[in-house]
Motif scaffolding. Structure first.
Motif, PDB file in Angstrom:
ATOM      1  N   VAL A  37       1.580 -25.124  19.639  1.00  0.00           N
ATOM      2  CA  VAL A  37       1.096 -24.842  18.286  1.00  0.00           C
ATOM      3  C   VAL A  37      -0.402 -24.610  18.389  1.00  0.00           C
ATOM      4  O   VAL A  37      -1.080 -25.317  19.133  1.00  0.00           O
ATOM      5  CB  VAL A  37       1.396 -26.017  17.334  1.00  0.00           C
ATOM      6  N   GLN A  39      -4.345 -23.651  16.381  1.00  0.00           N
ATOM      7  CA  GLN A  39      -5.121 -23.795  15.154  1.00  0.00           C
ATOM      8  C   GLN A  39      -6.464 -23.114  15.350  1.00  0.00           C
ATOM      9  O   GLN A  39      -7.307 -23.601  16.110  1.00  0.00           O
ATOM     10  CB  GLN A  39      -5.300 -25.274  14.806  1.00  0.00           C
ATOM     11  N   LYS A  43      -8.904 -23.248  10.287  1.00  0.00           N
ATOM     12  CA  LYS A  43      -7.649 -22.728   9.719  1.00  0.00           C
ATOM     13  C   LYS A  43      -6.504 -23.712   9.904  1.00  0.00           C
ATOM     14  O   LYS A  43      -6.691 -24.819  10.405  1.00  0.00           O
ATOM     15  CB  LYS A  43      -7.299 -21.391  10.385  1.00  0.00           C
ATOM     16  N   GLY A  44      -5.312 -23.298   9.478  1.00  0.00           N
ATOM     17  CA  GLY A  44      -4.148 -24.167   9.524  1.00  0.00           C
ATOM     18  C   GLY A  44      -3.388 -24.090  10.833  1.00  0.00           C
ATOM     19  O   GLY A  44      -3.761 -23.362  11.765  1.00  0.00           O
ATOM     20  N   LEU A  45      -2.307 -24.863  10.892  1.00  0.00           N
ATOM     21  CA  LEU A  45      -1.460 -24.907  12.081  1.00  0.00           C
ATOM     22  C   LEU A  45      -0.543 -23.698  12.118  1.00  0.00           C
ATOM     23  O   LEU A  45       0.032 -23.313  11.095  1.00  0.00           O
ATOM     24  CB  LEU A  45      -0.623 -26.189  12.071  1.00  0.00           C
ATOM     25  N   TRP A  47       2.642 -22.136  14.570  1.00  0.00           N
ATOM     26  CA  TRP A  47       3.565 -22.302  15.701  1.00  0.00           C
ATOM     27  C   TRP A  47       3.461 -21.102  16.630  1.00  0.00           C
ATOM     28  O   TRP A  47       3.361 -19.948  16.171  1.00  0.00           O
ATOM     29  CB  TRP A  47       4.988 -22.460  15.170  1.00  0.00           C
TER      30      TRP A  47
ATOM     31  N   GLN B  37      -3.558 -34.642   9.529  1.00  0.00           N
ATOM     32  CA  GLN B  37      -4.537 -34.263  10.542  1.00  0.00           C
ATOM     33  C   GLN B  37      -5.944 -34.597  10.060  1.00  0.00           C
ATOM     34  O   GLN B  37      -6.413 -34.030   9.074  1.00  0.00           O
ATOM     35  CB  GLN B  37      -4.438 -32.780  10.899  1.00  0.00           C
ATOM     36  N   TYR B  86       0.057 -31.142   6.284  1.00  0.00           N
ATOM     37  CA  TYR B  86       0.854 -29.935   6.451  1.00  0.00           C
ATOM     38  C   TYR B  86       2.340 -30.257   6.357  1.00  0.00           C
ATOM     39  O   TYR B  86       2.801 -31.226   6.977  1.00  0.00           O
ATOM     40  CB  TYR B  86       0.591 -29.294   7.816  1.00  0.00           C
ATOM     41  N   TRP B  97       9.405 -22.658  14.124  1.00  0.00           N
ATOM     42  CA  TRP B  97       8.811 -23.620  13.204  1.00  0.00           C
ATOM     43  C   TRP B  97       7.937 -22.845  12.226  1.00  0.00           C
ATOM     44  O   TRP B  97       7.275 -21.864  12.616  1.00  0.00           O
ATOM     45  CB  TRP B  97       7.927 -24.604  13.957  1.00  0.00           C
ATOM     46  N   VAL B  98       7.906 -23.317  10.983  1.00  0.00           N
ATOM     47  CA  VAL B  98       7.025 -22.733   9.978  1.00  0.00           C
ATOM     48  C   VAL B  98       6.207 -23.860   9.364  1.00  0.00           C
ATOM     49  O   VAL B  98       6.773 -24.888   8.952  1.00  0.00           O
ATOM     50  CB  VAL B  98       7.813 -21.997   8.875  1.00  0.00           C
ATOM     51  N   PHE B  99       4.894 -23.673   9.313  1.00  0.00           N
ATOM     52  CA  PHE B  99       4.010 -24.669   8.707  1.00  0.00           C
ATOM     53  C   PHE B  99       3.549 -24.193   7.339  1.00  0.00           C
ATOM     54  O   PHE B  99       3.378 -22.991   7.096  1.00  0.00           O
ATOM     55  CB  PHE B  99       2.768 -24.898   9.579  1.00  0.00           C
ATOM     56  N   GLY B 100       3.317 -25.149   6.469  1.00  0.00           N
ATOM     57  CA  GLY B 100       2.703 -24.848   5.191  1.00  0.00           C
ATOM     58  C   GLY B 100       1.235 -24.500   5.373  1.00  0.00           C
ATOM     59  O   GLY B 100       0.665 -24.650   6.461  1.00  0.00           O
ATOM     60  N   THR B 101       0.613 -24.069   4.291  1.00  0.00           N
ATOM     61  CA  THR B 101      -0.780 -23.618   4.323  1.00  0.00           C
ATOM     62  C   THR B 101      -1.777 -24.755   4.430  1.00  0.00           C
ATOM     63  O   THR B 101      -2.949 -24.526   4.721  1.00  0.00           O
ATOM     64  CB  THR B 101      -1.075 -22.789   3.071  1.00  0.00           C
ATOM     65  N   GLY B 102      -1.311 -25.969   4.204  1.00  0.00           N
ATOM     66  CA  GLY B 102      -2.172 -27.138   4.354  1.00  0.00           C
ATOM     67  C   GLY B 102      -2.857 -27.550   3.064  1.00  0.00           C
ATOM     68  O   GLY B 102      -3.240 -26.701   2.246  1.00  0.00           O
TER      69      GLY B 102
END
Lengths: 119, 108
Positions: A37, A39, A43-45, A47, B37, B86, B97-102
């Motif tokens: 993953v 970053q 910014k955000g995470l 995959w 995080q 997240y 996998w899909v992550f949200g925008t946070g």
């Protein structure tokens, strides 16, 4: 204690290559799926890729497909990410994560290694 | 591709309750996982499978998931809860996998 330690990050020019490693300890590495993953700064995470427990199945984000290759050496308890044709937008902290179940969630994460793509 | 939407920020006073939403098409049919995080640190799993907590995570962290919205609830918020959060799912159609925008949680 589960530990994941990434290494191999650094500064590389656009178009260059880099191989990241993730050394695992404290668990039976060969029994777990693993993920990368990333970053980007501020910014955000996002995959990047995953590999199943014996290395026979892999999956990639569209943004890296054809340029990055995930692999593992279960004898050395190590996960790899070979990154080729690097672009400025690949600049990020790269984390390896253990999959807590099959293709589900990351229950343990490494501390990350920074990759900077710049001329 | 599957998209998860979170509010950019949530502010909460100490001792109060913070609720962080994660919106996605029919997300109630998926298992949702949440990560905390803190600056300069790796993500930490705080809730998995919608509402389960890993060992060591305080009971103050709870989750729910129904319809098009999943929610992470932090009760009795403490200063140490200030972090980015997240949501994440596995998208079966893409095998990703899909992550949200946070969401940045600020403790006032």
């Amino acid at each position: 204690e589960v530990q994941l330690v990434e290494s191999g990050g650094g500064l590389v020019q656009p178009g260059g290559s880099l191989r990241l490693s993730c050394a695992a300890s404290g668990f039976t590495f060969s029994s777990y799926w693993m993920h990368w993953v990333r970053q980007a700064p501020g910014k955000g995470l996002v995959w990047v890729s995953r590999i199943n427990s014996d290395g026979s199945s892999t999956s990639y984000a569209d943004s890296v497909k054809g340029r990055f290759t995930i692999s593992r050496d279960n004898a050395k308890n190590t996960l790899y990410l070979q990154m080729n044709s690097l672009r400025a937008e690949d600049t990020a902290v790269y984390y390896c994560a253990r999959d807590g179940r099959v293709d589900d969630y990351g229950d343990y994460w490494g501390q990350g290694t920074l990759v900077t793509v710049s001329s | 591709s599957y998209v998860l939407t979170q509010p950019p920020s949530v502010s909460v006073a100490p001792g109060q309750t913070a609720r962080i939403t994660c919106g996605g098409n029919n997300i109630g049919s998926k298992s949702v996982h949440w990560y905390q995080q803190k600056p300069g640190q790796a993500p930490v799993l705080v809730v998995y499978d919608d509402s389960d907590r890993p060992s060591g995570i305080p009971e103050r962290f709870s989750g729910s998931n129904s319809g098009n919205t999943a929610t992470l609830t932090i009760s009795r918020v403490e200063a140490g809860d200030e972090a980015d959060y997240y949501c994440q799912v596995w998208d079966s159609s893409s095998d990703h996998w899909v992550f949200g925008t946070g969401t940045k949680v600020t403790v006032l």
